[in-house]
Enzyme design. Structure first.
Site, PDB file in Angstrom:
ATOM      1  CG  ASP A   7     -18.157  25.171   8.087  1.00 33.65           C
ATOM      2  OD1 ASP A   7     -19.023  25.379   8.958  1.00 33.65           O
ATOM      3  OD2 ASP A   7     -17.832  24.030   7.709  1.00 33.65           O
ATOM      4  CD  GLU A  67     -22.889  26.219   8.503  1.00 30.37           C
ATOM      5  OE1 GLU A  67     -23.032  26.185   7.273  1.00 30.37           O
ATOM      6  OE2 GLU A  67     -22.516  25.265   9.184  1.00 30.37           O
ATOM      7  CG  ASP A 139     -14.346  21.446   7.290  1.00 29.52           C
ATOM      8  OD1 ASP A 139     -15.430  21.363   7.895  1.00 29.52           O
ATOM      9  OD2 ASP A 139     -13.407  20.644   7.483  1.00 29.52           O
TER      10      ASP A 139
END
Length: 161
Positions: A7, A67, A139
């Site tokens: 992420d 992502e 996260d």
């Protein structure tokens, strides 16, 4: 197969490593990579790259998933996120990893079942899908969700033995 989910973020990049064996998923490790907010941008990006390289060497994943960037109301924040994401993509590609890219809505749908899930729902479902996991912040939870999404897509493509 070991899958590293990431992420990306300039201040904090979450990471999560899972093992996928067919439809069975298990947690291996997770955490956060942080850069010094007082450091100049090039130094922060170089530090992020060095931490990612060490993480990849330490854990030797077979695949990587990231992502995708979402555009927010602050163009400067979006640009910095994009630069951090570029470092993340490059770190995986540099060592020959297959790098999957997934929109946040797709990740949420794969993990929670709906594309508009909030962070608490994602965190809760990651805990359900990976029993006993101790998640190192939001996260890391998001990174584990990205890895789970990648595992589901690879399994549906019959690429996980």
């Amino acid at each position: 197969m070991l899958i590293l989910g990431l992420d990306p973020g300039l201040g904090t990049t979450g990471w999560g490593l899972i093992r996928a064996e067919g439809n069975r998923l298990s947690h291996v490790a997770n955490g956060r990579l942080k850069t010094d907010t007082a450091a100049p941008l090039p130094r922060r990006l170089a530090h992020l790259d060095a931490m990612l390289a060490a993480l990849i060497v330490d854990h030797a994943p077979d695949a990587c998933a990231v992502e995708e960037v979402f555009v927010n109301s602050n163009p400067q924040s979006t640009l910095k996120l994009g630069q951090a994401r570029g470092v993340v993509l490059c770190a995986g590609a540099r060592v020959g990893l297959e790098v999957g890219e997934y929109a946040a809505r797709l990740v949420k749908k794969a993990v929670v079942g709906v594309g508009n899930a909030d962070k608490a729902q994602v965190h809760a479902m990651v805990s359900v899908l990976l029993p006993g996991v101790k998640i190192d912040g939001a996260d890391a939870a998001d990174a584990l969700a990205v890895a789970i999404c990648h595992a589901h897509h690879m399994a549906s493509a019959r690429r996980i033995p």
